[in-house]
Write a protein that holds these residues in place. Structure first.
Motif, PDB file in Angstrom:
ATOM      1  N   SER A  59     -21.277  -2.083 -36.783  1.00 18.61           N
ATOM      2  CA  SER A  59     -20.168  -1.333 -36.196  1.00 18.61           C
ATOM      3  C   SER A  59     -19.643  -2.025 -34.947  1.00 18.61           C
ATOM      4  O   SER A  59     -18.421  -2.107 -34.734  1.00 18.61           O
ATOM      5  CB  SER A  59     -20.630   0.086 -35.864  1.00 18.61           C
ATOM      6  OG  SER A  59     -19.592   0.823 -35.250  1.00 18.61           O
ATOM      7  N   ALA A  60     -20.561  -2.520 -34.119  1.00 15.79           N
ATOM      8  CA  ALA A  60     -20.146  -3.234 -32.905  1.00 15.79           C
ATOM      9  C   ALA A  60     -19.353  -4.489 -33.254  1.00 15.79           C
ATOM     10  O   ALA A  60     -18.350  -4.807 -32.604  1.00 15.79           O
ATOM     11  CB  ALA A  60     -21.372  -3.587 -32.070  1.00 15.79           C
ATOM     12  N   ASN A  63     -15.849  -3.411 -34.471  1.00 14.13           N
ATOM     13  CA  ASN A  63     -15.033  -2.927 -33.356  1.00 14.13           C
ATOM     14  C   ASN A  63     -14.625  -4.059 -32.428  1.00 14.13           C
ATOM     15  O   ASN A  63     -13.482  -4.112 -31.942  1.00 14.13           O
ATOM     16  CB  ASN A  63     -15.810  -1.872 -32.568  1.00 14.13           C
ATOM     17  CG  ASN A  63     -15.977  -0.582 -33.344  1.00 14.13           C
ATOM     18  OD1 ASN A  63     -15.176  -0.274 -34.221  1.00 14.13           O
ATOM     19  ND2 ASN A  63     -17.026   0.157 -33.046  1.00 14.13           N
ATOM     20  N   LEU A  64     -15.553  -4.956 -32.186  1.00 17.07           N
ATOM     21  CA  LEU A  64     -15.260  -6.076 -31.301  1.00 17.07           C
ATOM     22  C   LEU A  64     -14.194  -6.977 -31.899  1.00 17.07           C
ATOM     23  O   LEU A  64     -13.234  -7.376 -31.230  1.00 17.07           O
ATOM     24  CB  LEU A  64     -16.542  -6.865 -31.040  1.00 17.07           C
ATOM     25  CG  LEU A  64     -16.440  -8.021 -30.034  1.00 17.07           C
ATOM     26  CD1 LEU A  64     -16.003  -7.505 -28.671  1.00 17.07           C
ATOM     27  CD2 LEU A  64     -17.769  -8.752 -29.920  1.00 17.07           C
ATOM     28  N   TYR A 213     -12.547  -4.284 -24.280  1.00 10.78           N
ATOM     29  CA  TYR A 213     -13.613  -5.200 -23.885  1.00 10.78           C
ATOM     30  C   TYR A 213     -13.079  -6.268 -22.948  1.00 10.78           C
ATOM     31  O   TYR A 213     -11.947  -6.735 -23.070  1.00 10.78           O
ATOM     32  CB  TYR A 213     -14.228  -5.882 -25.120  1.00 10.78           C
ATOM     33  CG  TYR A 213     -14.810  -4.918 -26.122  1.00 10.78           C
ATOM     34  CD1 TYR A 213     -16.114  -4.468 -26.012  1.00 10.78           C
ATOM     35  CD2 TYR A 213     -14.038  -4.467 -27.199  1.00 10.78           C
ATOM     36  CE1 TYR A 213     -16.660  -3.581 -26.934  1.00 10.78           C
ATOM     37  CE2 TYR A 213     -14.572  -3.588 -28.129  1.00 10.78           C
ATOM     38  CZ  TYR A 213     -15.871  -3.153 -27.987  1.00 10.78           C
ATOM     39  OH  TYR A 213     -16.392  -2.280 -28.902  1.00 10.78           O
ATOM     40  N   TYR A 230     -25.934 -10.415 -35.863  1.00  8.79           N
ATOM     41  CA  TYR A 230     -25.395  -9.587 -36.947  1.00  8.79           C
ATOM     42  C   TYR A 230     -25.968 -10.001 -38.292  1.00  8.79           C
ATOM     43  O   TYR A 230     -26.461  -9.157 -39.061  1.00  8.79           O
ATOM     44  CB  TYR A 230     -23.868  -9.686 -36.950  1.00  8.79           C
ATOM     45  CG  TYR A 230     -23.207  -9.317 -38.254  1.00  8.79           C
ATOM     46  CD1 TYR A 230     -23.175  -8.003 -38.692  1.00  8.79           C
ATOM     47  CD2 TYR A 230     -22.626 -10.290 -39.063  1.00  8.79           C
ATOM     48  CE1 TYR A 230     -22.585  -7.652 -39.898  1.00  8.79           C
ATOM     49  CE2 TYR A 230     -22.026  -9.960 -40.261  1.00  8.79           C
ATOM     50  CZ  TYR A 230     -22.001  -8.641 -40.673  1.00  8.79           C
ATOM     51  OH  TYR A 230     -21.416  -8.310 -41.868  1.00  8.79           O
TER      52      TYR A 230
END
Length: 298
Positions: A59-60, A63-64, A213, A230
């Motif tokens: 998810s990170a 989103n990033l 960010y 990841y």
């Protein structure tokens, strides 16, 4: 009459031997079921505990990536011109696990068939000796790992991640797929196909479209660090999920085999008892007939 007697004796011997073989197999199946039952609790706990971390990293990453602008990074860059795609297939080292291995192998074949229909070449990597044994005579294996399918380690997952990630970053393949068996519960497991790279880019909209960010020193370094974590975390989570699925499938298969063996033993025992009773009846009939014949002769 002598031919009938020999045939009957042979059939009784066959039933008796089959009954003994069924009893021996029943003990083997029961032992395998007990071993799987002892391991399933730990495998289930590891699979379920690793999933939230892997999902959080995924998810990170998504989103990033969705908030990075003007950065050309391999994590979300899809090379349509690259004619090769990597397929990492997870199977077991041992059999006696029901349809676990065959389902994973079938899904892997389907995926490679779809890749070939697109005019691309699939490069196959396997985890587990069953996948290696099946595809070895049929396809070229780029690399295979085995020996710990029911208890994979994070170190092994990192080794696999380094090989696959290096191949992707060096332009050896344009896509990276993972075929594994997801552990849902003790009676349900499902084969999944996961595209690890490139990550599907989801464009943010509305207020979320604003940058969330700030990067130091820059976005590319952050993505480089995230990419390795990841891939390793996703592979490790899939290996643990497959290990739990393998153990659960083996437990279920051995339980069913044990019950079938018990049913077969019961049927064979009844058949053997009937054959013995028929033999005893036949012998008594022969004795009575002989006695009658002797009495009439006298």
């Amino acid at each position: 009459f002598s031919h009938f007697k020999v045939t009957r004796t042979f059939c009784q011997s066959t039933v008796k031997c089959t009954n003994l073989a069924a009893k021996s197999l029943s003990k083997v199946f029961k032992a395998q079921e007990m071993i799987a039952s002892a391991h399933i609790a730990r495998a289930k706990a590891l699979a379920l505990s690793s999933k939230p971390y892997a999902e959080a990293v995924y998810s990170a990453a998504r989103n990033l990536v969705s908030h990075v602008k003007d950065v050309d990074h391999p994590i979300f860059k899809r090379d349509e011109k690259n004619p090769k795609s990597a397929v990492f297939l997870v199977t077991a080292d041992r059999g006696m696990a029901g349809a676990y291995n065959s389902n994973a192998i079938r899904k892997g074949e389907e995926l490679m068939g779809e890749i070939e229909k697109k005019g691309k070449e699939p490069l196959l990597f396997t985890f587990g000796k069953r996948g290696e044994m099946y595809f070895g005579p049929r396809r070229k294996l780029e690399k295979s790992w085995g020996g710990h399918s029911d208890n994979p380690s994070s170190k092994q997952a990192e080794e696999i991640a380094n090989v696959l990630l290096s191949l992707f970053l060096n332009g050896g393949v344009g896509e990276l797929y993972l075929v594994y068996t997801e552990f849902i519960n003790l009676v349900s497991q499902k084969v999944r196909v996961l595209r690890l790279l490139p990550i599907e880019l989801v464009k943010a909209s509305g207020p979320a479209a604003d940058p969330l960010y700030e990067f130091e020193p820059d976005a590319e370094d952050a993505l480089d660090a995230l990419l390795a974590r990841y891939i390793a975390s996703r592979i490790f989570e899939c290996l643990l999920s497959s290990a739990a699925s393998e153990t659960a499938s083996r437990q279920n298969a051995m339980h069913a085999a044990t019950e079938n063996a018990k049913s077969l033993i019961k049927d064979l025992t009844v058949s053997l008892n009937k054959a013995r009773q028929a033999q005893i009846t036949q012998e008594l009939t022969e004795i009575i007939s002989s006695a009658d014949a002797l009495s009439k002769k006298k």
